[in-house]
Scaffold this motif. Structure first.
Motif, PDB file in Angstrom:
ATOM      1  N   LEU A 158     -24.469 -14.560  17.322  1.00 49.87           N
ATOM      2  CA  LEU A 158     -23.134 -14.900  17.801  1.00 49.87           C
ATOM      3  C   LEU A 158     -22.762 -14.078  19.030  1.00 49.87           C
ATOM      4  O   LEU A 158     -22.142 -14.593  19.978  1.00 49.87           O
ATOM      5  CB  LEU A 158     -22.113 -14.686  16.681  1.00 49.87           C
ATOM      6  CG  LEU A 158     -22.119 -15.729  15.560  1.00 49.87           C
ATOM      7  CD1 LEU A 158     -21.350 -15.227  14.345  1.00 49.87           C
ATOM      8  CD2 LEU A 158     -21.536 -17.047  16.064  1.00 49.87           C
ATOM      9  N   GLY A 159     -23.152 -12.809  19.028  1.00 48.65           N
ATOM     10  CA  GLY A 159     -22.884 -11.976  20.184  1.00 48.65           C
ATOM     11  C   GLY A 159     -23.624 -12.448  21.416  1.00 48.65           C
ATOM     12  O   GLY A 159     -23.059 -12.481  22.521  1.00 48.65           O
ATOM     13  N   GLN A 160     -24.886 -12.832  21.255  1.00 54.69           N
ATOM     14  CA  GLN A 160     -25.668 -13.321  22.390  1.00 54.69           C
ATOM     15  C   GLN A 160     -25.106 -14.636  22.919  1.00 54.69           C
ATOM     16  O   GLN A 160     -25.025 -14.849  24.142  1.00 54.69           O
ATOM     17  CB  GLN A 160     -27.127 -13.503  21.968  1.00 54.69           C
ATOM     18  CG  GLN A 160     -27.850 -12.196  21.689  1.00 54.69           C
ATOM     19  CD  GLN A 160     -29.260 -12.426  21.167  1.00 54.69           C
ATOM     20  OE1 GLN A 160     -29.673 -13.544  20.908  1.00 54.69           O
ATOM     21  NE2 GLN A 160     -30.002 -11.340  20.995  1.00 54.69           N
ATOM     22  N   LEU A 161     -24.727 -15.533  22.008  1.00 57.04           N
ATOM     23  CA  LEU A 161     -24.138 -16.807  22.423  1.00 57.04           C
ATOM     24  C   LEU A 161     -22.870 -16.581  23.241  1.00 57.04           C
ATOM     25  O   LEU A 161     -22.672 -17.186  24.300  1.00 57.04           O
ATOM     26  CB  LEU A 161     -23.809 -17.649  21.189  1.00 57.04           C
ATOM     27  CG  LEU A 161     -24.947 -18.459  20.577  1.00 57.04           C
ATOM     28  CD1 LEU A 161     -24.582 -18.903  19.163  1.00 57.04           C
ATOM     29  CD2 LEU A 161     -25.232 -19.679  21.442  1.00 57.04           C
ATOM     30  N   THR A 162     -22.018 -15.714  22.740  1.00 58.80           N
ATOM     31  CA  THR A 162     -20.749 -15.465  23.401  1.00 58.80           C
ATOM     32  C   THR A 162     -20.951 -14.760  24.741  1.00 58.80           C
ATOM     33  O   THR A 162     -20.271 -15.062  25.733  1.00 58.80           O
ATOM     34  CB  THR A 162     -19.841 -14.633  22.483  1.00 58.80           C
ATOM     35  OG1 THR A 162     -19.663 -15.338  21.247  1.00 58.80           O
ATOM     36  CG2 THR A 162     -18.492 -14.390  23.122  1.00 58.80           C
ATOM     37  N   ALA A 163     -21.906 -13.828  24.807  1.00 58.50           N
ATOM     38  CA  ALA A 163     -22.176 -13.112  26.054  1.00 58.50           C
ATOM     39  C   ALA A 163     -22.654 -14.052  27.149  1.00 58.50           C
ATOM     40  O   ALA A 163     -22.379 -13.836  28.335  1.00 58.50           O
ATOM     41  CB  ALA A 163     -23.198 -12.010  25.814  1.00 58.50           C
ATOM     42  N   LEU A 164     -23.372 -15.113  26.770  1.00 61.53           N
ATOM     43  CA  LEU A 164     -23.910 -16.042  27.761  1.00 61.53           C
ATOM     44  C   LEU A 164     -22.812 -16.856  28.449  1.00 61.53           C
ATOM     45  O   LEU A 164     -23.061 -17.463  29.491  1.00 61.53           O
ATOM     46  CB  LEU A 164     -24.921 -16.990  27.113  1.00 61.53           C
ATOM     47  CG  LEU A 164     -26.314 -16.401  26.878  1.00 61.53           C
ATOM     48  CD1 LEU A 164     -27.163 -17.343  26.036  1.00 61.53           C
ATOM     49  CD2 LEU A 164     -27.003 -16.120  28.209  1.00 61.53           C
ATOM     50  N   THR A 165     -21.620 -16.883  27.872  1.00 61.64           N
ATOM     51  CA  THR A 165     -20.542 -17.627  28.520  1.00 61.64           C
ATOM     52  C   THR A 165     -20.176 -17.021  29.871  1.00 61.64           C
ATOM     53  O   THR A 165     -19.672 -17.711  30.754  1.00 61.64           O
ATOM     54  CB  THR A 165     -19.288 -17.664  27.629  1.00 61.64           C
ATOM     55  OG1 THR A 165     -18.849 -16.323  27.371  1.00 61.64           O
ATOM     56  CG2 THR A 165     -19.569 -18.356  26.308  1.00 61.64           C
ATOM     57  N   SER A 166     -20.460 -15.731  30.032  1.00 58.57           N
ATOM     58  CA  SER A 166     -20.158 -15.085  31.315  1.00 58.57           C
ATOM     59  C   SER A 166     -21.104 -15.539  32.422  1.00 58.57           C
ATOM     60  O   SER A 166     -20.851 -15.305  33.594  1.00 58.57           O
ATOM     61  CB  SER A 166     -20.250 -13.560  31.173  1.00 58.57           C
ATOM     62  OG  SER A 166     -21.568 -13.159  30.796  1.00 58.57           O
ATOM     63  N   SER A 167     -22.206 -16.216  32.037  1.00 61.69           N
ATOM     64  CA  SER A 167     -23.148 -16.717  33.031  1.00 61.69           C
ATOM     65  C   SER A 167     -22.658 -18.003  33.680  1.00 61.69           C
ATOM     66  O   SER A 167     -23.296 -18.516  34.600  1.00 61.69           O
ATOM     67  CB  SER A 167     -24.518 -16.970  32.368  1.00 61.69           C
ATOM     68  OG  SER A 167     -25.026 -15.766  31.826  1.00 61.69           O
ATOM     69  N   GLY A 168     -21.547 -18.544  33.170  1.00 61.68           N
ATOM     70  CA  GLY A 168     -21.028 -19.784  33.722  1.00 61.68           C
ATOM     71  C   GLY A 168     -21.858 -20.978  33.297  1.00 61.68           C
ATOM     72  O   GLY A 168     -22.716 -20.894  32.421  1.00 61.68           O
TER      73      GLY A 168
END
Length: 307
Positions: A158-168
């Motif tokens: 879940l943390g990795q999924l959410t962090a990837l949102t910053s990649s646009g």
């Protein structure tokens, strides 16, 4: 325990996720028929949520999936500091909520044994005829509300999924999110996998493997019983429970599937194909093929011929 069952493919897909950290007094939002599954996973504290009259207290290491077609709201303000993840996902295929595990088999006409395909999205669109070579459909179940089997790994995903949102909206990031989400679904369904090691599931799996190995041969219930060291009645009961069909029906469907491959990949006459997949008579093969596919073997082949 309420279970959510998804027919695959198509696969459920990730939409968005986030992490929240709230002090006491937070109340979950009131929403109705949002059209998205809403996964809530609690790291610390609690979430007090009601969906269609059923209340849940989601504590540390627990997860709840709110349905896209239901009304949910905060039952009461939280009493503790709460750290949690939320994740929205969609499934464009058929799904259902059930209180028991259902057979994992789909018949050729699109209905799930043990379920009602007409209540969800149609498994095949109106223009997708039964004669096409489609990916075999199966189903996956996961608890709607349960303890996480591997909470550390679940929260990591879940943390990795959410962090990837910053990649646009970058293709690589979006693709990576979908891959991580599929692993997350596996984590959520892992608690039900113990069923696969049950005696009945083991017997059904062995019987299915035997039928696939010997489908070209004349198979008798006695021969399979002797080979597997299970009584034929017990084998039939286990296969009905696990696959939603009898051994005879499983064998017939598998033979038809193999014949479709030969019709597409070879120029063998229909009579030879019948023998290659275990039918003693070409006429009986043609009859069975028409019953399950809605057209004759020759017509099936002609649909894909160049002429």
């Amino acid at each position: 325990m309420k279970l959510l069952q998804f027919a695959l493919p198509p696969l459920p897909y990730y939409i968005a996720s986030g992490h929240e950290d709230h002090g006491p007094g937070m109340v979950h939002v009131d929403r109705c028929n949002i059209g998205l599954f809403d996964l809530l996973a609690v790291e610390e504290g609690e979430l007090l949520v009601t969906e269609d009259g059923r209340s849940y207290e989601v504590g540390p290491g627990q997860a709840l999936i709110l349905r896209p077609d239901a009304h949910h709201y905060g039952t009461a303000p939280t009493r503790l500091r709460t750290r949690c993840y939320w994740l929205h996902f969609k499934h464009d295929g058929y799904w259902t909520a059930t209180d028991e595990r259902l057979p994992l088999y789909r018949d050729p006409r699109g209905a799930w044994n043990g379920g009602d395909a007409s209540t969800g999205e149609e498994l095949d669109s109106a223009h997708d005829a039964d004669w096409k070579m489609n990916a075999p459909l199966f189903s996956v179940q996961m608890p709607q509300y349960a303890d996480l089997v591997e909470p550390a790994r679940t929260f990591e995903l879940l943390g990795q999924l959410t962090a990837l949102t910053s990649s646009g909206q970058v293709g690589g990031a979006l693709w990576r999110q979908q891959i991580l989400f599929q692993e997350l679904l596996q984590q959520l369904s892992a608690g039900l996998d113990a069923r696969s090691t049950s005696p009945s599931a083991a017997c059904a799996a062995q019987a299915a493997a035997y039928l696939r190995r010997h489908y070209r041969e004349d198979i008798s219930a006695r021969a399979m019983s002797d080979s597997l060291n299970f009584h034929s009645v017990y084998i039939a009961r286990c296969m009905q429970k696990e696959f939603g069909c009898s051994p005879k029906e499983y064998l017939l469907r598998y033979r038809i599937g193999q014949s479709k491959l030969l019709l597409l990949r070879t120029d063998y006459p229909v009579s030879r194909i019948a023998g290659e997949v275990g039918f003693n008579q070409a006429a009986y093969f043609a009859s069975c093929f028409a019953k399950y596919e809605g057209l004759s073997p020759r017509s099936y082949r002609q649909r894909f011929s160049h002429a």
